[in-house]
Motif scaffolding. Structure first.
Motif, PDB file in Angstrom:
ATOM      1  N   ALA A  74       2.017 -11.934  -2.825  1.00 35.16           N
ATOM      2  CA  ALA A  74       1.801 -10.487  -2.877  1.00 35.16           C
ATOM      3  C   ALA A  74       2.281  -9.910  -4.202  1.00 35.16           C
ATOM      4  CB  ALA A  74       2.508  -9.805  -1.701  1.00 35.16           C
ATOM      5  N   ALA A  75       3.491 -10.305  -4.619  1.00 35.23           N
ATOM      6  CA  ALA A  75       4.046  -9.769  -5.865  1.00 35.23           C
ATOM      7  C   ALA A  75       3.229 -10.195  -7.077  1.00 35.23           C
ATOM      8  CB  ALA A  75       5.496 -10.239  -6.011  1.00 35.23           C
ATOM      9  N   THR A  76       2.788 -11.446  -7.090  1.00 32.30           N
ATOM     10  CA  THR A  76       2.012 -11.952  -8.217  1.00 32.30           C
ATOM     11  C   THR A  76       0.680 -11.230  -8.357  1.00 32.30           C
ATOM     12  OG1 THR A  76       3.037 -14.141  -8.034  1.00 32.30           O
ATOM     13  CG2 THR A  76       0.949 -14.001  -9.235  1.00 32.30           C
ATOM     14  N   LEU A  77      -0.025 -11.081  -7.238  1.00 31.15           N
ATOM     15  CA  LEU A  77      -1.327 -10.411  -7.302  1.00 31.15           C
ATOM     16  C   LEU A  77      -1.188  -8.934  -7.618  1.00 31.15           C
ATOM     17  CD1 LEU A  77      -3.414 -12.097  -4.461  1.00 31.15           C
ATOM     18  CD2 LEU A  77      -3.614 -12.373  -6.919  1.00 31.15           C
ATOM     19  N   LEU A  78      -0.135  -8.322  -7.115  1.00 26.48           N
ATOM     20  CA  LEU A  78       0.084  -6.913  -7.435  1.00 26.48           C
ATOM     21  C   LEU A  78       0.335  -6.748  -8.923  1.00 26.48           C
ATOM     22  CD1 LEU A  78       0.424  -4.003  -6.516  1.00 26.48           C
ATOM     23  CD2 LEU A  78       2.836  -4.500  -6.049  1.00 26.48           C
ATOM     24  N   LEU A  79       1.160  -7.621  -9.497  1.00 28.24           N
ATOM     25  CA  LEU A  79       1.441  -7.545 -10.932  1.00 28.24           C
ATOM     26  C   LEU A  79       0.178  -7.795 -11.748  1.00 28.24           C
ATOM     27  CD1 LEU A  79       3.471  -7.277 -13.234  1.00 28.24           C
ATOM     28  CD2 LEU A  79       3.949  -9.722 -13.006  1.00 28.24           C
ATOM     29  N   LEU A  82       0.811  -1.212   0.000  1.00 29.49           N
ATOM     30  CA  LEU A  82       0.000   0.000   0.000  1.00 29.49           C
ATOM     31  C   LEU A  82       0.847   1.266   0.000  1.00 29.49           C
ATOM     32  CD1 LEU A  82      -2.665  -1.041   2.666  1.00 29.49           C
ATOM     33  CD2 LEU A  82      -3.018  -0.859   0.197  1.00 29.49           C
ATOM     34  N   PRO A  83       0.320   2.356  -0.544  1.00 32.28           N
ATOM     35  CA  PRO A  83       0.991   3.654  -0.419  1.00 32.28           C
ATOM     36  C   PRO A  83       1.150   4.025   1.056  1.00 32.28           C
ATOM     37  CG  PRO A  83      -0.775   3.765  -2.038  1.00 32.28           C
ATOM     38  CD  PRO A  83      -0.909   2.442  -1.344  1.00 32.28           C
ATOM     39  N   SER A  91      -8.788  -1.661  -6.076  1.00 30.01           N
ATOM     40  CA  SER A  91      -8.585  -1.142  -4.715  1.00 30.01           C
ATOM     41  C   SER A  91      -8.436  -2.245  -3.688  1.00 30.01           C
ATOM     42  CB  SER A  91      -9.760  -0.237  -4.309  1.00 30.01           C
ATOM     43  OG  SER A  91      -9.875   0.864  -5.182  1.00 30.01           O
ATOM     44  N   MET A  92      -8.894  -3.447  -4.018  1.00 25.39           N
ATOM     45  CA  MET A  92      -8.936  -4.528  -3.041  1.00 25.39           C
ATOM     46  C   MET A  92      -7.785  -5.524  -3.187  1.00 25.39           C
ATOM     47  SD  MET A  92     -11.495  -3.620  -1.293  1.00 25.39           S
ATOM     48  CE  MET A  92     -12.623  -2.247  -1.585  1.00 25.39           C
ATOM     49  N   VAL A  93      -6.716  -5.119  -3.843  1.00 20.23           N
ATOM     50  CA  VAL A  93      -5.590  -6.031  -4.034  1.00 20.23           C
ATOM     51  C   VAL A  93      -5.026  -6.480  -2.690  1.00 20.23           C
ATOM     52  CG1 VAL A  93      -3.282  -6.307  -4.993  1.00 20.23           C
ATOM     53  CG2 VAL A  93      -5.021  -5.065  -6.277  1.00 20.23           C
ATOM     54  N   ARG A 111      -0.892   2.580   4.264  1.00 20.58           N
ATOM     55  CA  ARG A 111      -0.193   1.601   5.101  1.00 20.58           C
ATOM     56  C   ARG A 111      -0.173   2.056   6.561  1.00 20.58           C
ATOM     57  NH1 ARG A 111       4.141   1.424   2.421  1.00 20.58           N
ATOM     58  NH2 ARG A 111       5.564   2.571   3.768  1.00 20.58           N
ATOM     59  N   ARG A 112       0.078   3.329   6.769  1.00 21.38           N
ATOM     60  CA  ARG A 112       0.064   3.867   8.131  1.00 21.38           C
ATOM     61  C   ARG A 112      -1.310   3.679   8.763  1.00 21.38           C
ATOM     62  NH1 ARG A 112       0.157  10.357   9.383  1.00 21.38           N
ATOM     63  NH2 ARG A 112      -0.312  10.247  11.621  1.00 21.38           N
ATOM     64  N   ALA A 113      -2.361   3.938   7.999  1.00 20.60           N
ATOM     65  CA  ALA A 113      -3.719   3.795   8.522  1.00 20.60           C
ATOM     66  C   ALA A 113      -4.042   2.341   8.846  1.00 20.60           C
ATOM     67  CB  ALA A 113      -4.732   4.365   7.525  1.00 20.60           C
ATOM     68  N   ILE A 114      -3.670   1.423   7.944  1.00 22.89           N
ATOM     69  CA  ILE A 114      -3.935   0.005   8.171  1.00 22.89           C
ATOM     70  C   ILE A 114      -3.154  -0.502   9.375  1.00 22.89           C
ATOM     71  CG2 ILE A 114      -3.483  -2.293   7.242  1.00 22.89           C
ATOM     72  CD1 ILE A 114      -5.931  -1.295   6.033  1.00 22.89           C
TER      73      ILE A 114
END
Length: 291
Positions: free
Chosen positions: A278-283, A31-32, A237-239, A36-39
């Protein structure tokens, strides 16, 4: 008290998150910074109230009193008062950017209270309410940080939260029964011929396999309902949520592969496996929204 000696509130939340080494961690590393800080802050709150009930953190002599104190902290976040706990102070800050409703925080506290007052669930309908309070509301908080355009994203969060909680319930049967808790519906235990004594003794047999498989099938149905509720415009948005879901369902795959022998085989994914997910789904999300 000299506040200059205290760590920044962001460091407190970040420390709680990273010490937990949770599957949650791998889902929001992508996350940006602001999200990320919020989560991390929301997760820190969730971890704190969960530890109050489970006794995994500092010694808590009166869990109900501590949960009531967190109700007051949440109330302060939403009513112009200064919270006392550093994580609550950070929550108050992130709420200026991410409009998470107060009711979600209070619902989670209510879910923790359920663990104080009851340790058995007669039917799945009762367990379903518990799953909503301890898991779905976390999803509802997270999607306010991820962002969404369609109200159906809330159904996605609710269904996915229940699916993941059911996976937790099956995986954690030995640990939960050691704490005196049985989350498997009692009527289904009777139907399949599984007793609490057998769970405590770690009896692994065909009746338990069938009972666990029932919960796994239910988790997969909730997963299907979650994806069906999510509109295409909201999928990118839900990655982060999908990374977590994929990790959890990989754990479920492992449990199914050993026919739910959770008494002797705890499902695990390595850090590398989680990072690859994580990398696969982000890609894939950059190329084509998941479906």
């Amino acid at each position: 008290m000299d506040h200059t000696l205290q760590p920044p509130v962001t460091a407190v939340a970040e420390g709680i998150t990273h010490r937990s080494r949770t599957n949650f961690l791998y889902s929001f590393l992508i996350l940006p910074r602001a999200q990320r800080r919020a989560i991390e802050t929301v997760y820190a709150f969730c971890r704190i109230v969960d530890d109050i009930v489970d006794g995994d953190g500092a010694v808590t002599t009166n869990p109900q009193q501590e949960l009531d104190r967190w109700r007051r902290e949440i109330h302060a976040c939403f009513n112009g008062q200064p919270p006392c706990h550093p994580v609550a102070r950070e929550l108050k800050t992130i709420l200026q950017t991410f409009p998470i409703p107060e009711e979600h925080f209070l619902a989670l506290i209510r879910g923790m209270e359920m663990d104080l007052v009851r340790r058995r669930y007669t039917t799945f309908a009762e367990l379903d309410e518990y799953c909503y309070h301890v898991a779905s509301v976390i999803g509802l908080m997270c999607i306010e940080i991820f962002g969404y355009r369609h109200a159906s994203a809330r159904d996605y969060a609710i269904h996915l939260g229940k699916a993941l909680q059911l996976i937790n319930i099956v995986r954690d049967v030995p640990e939960d029964v050691a704490r005196g808790r049985v989350y498997l519906p009692l009527d289904e235990m009777v139907r399949f011929g599984v007793t609490e004594e057998a769970l405590r003794a770690g009896v692994y047999d065909e009746p338990f396999i069938q009972l666990a498989a029932q919960q796994a099938a239910r988790a997969r149905r909730f997963r299907f309902q979650a994806l069906a509720a999510l509109r295409r415009e909201d999928r990118p948005s839900m990655v982060a949520a999908e990374i977590m879901a994929t990790i959890y369902f990989k754990l479920l795959d492992q449990m199914e592969a050993v026919r739910f022998n959770v008494f002797h085989h705890r499902p695990r994914l390595s850090k590398l496996q989680k990072a690859l997910i994580a990398a696969t789904l982000l890609l894939k999300s950059r190329l084509l929204p998941f479906g």
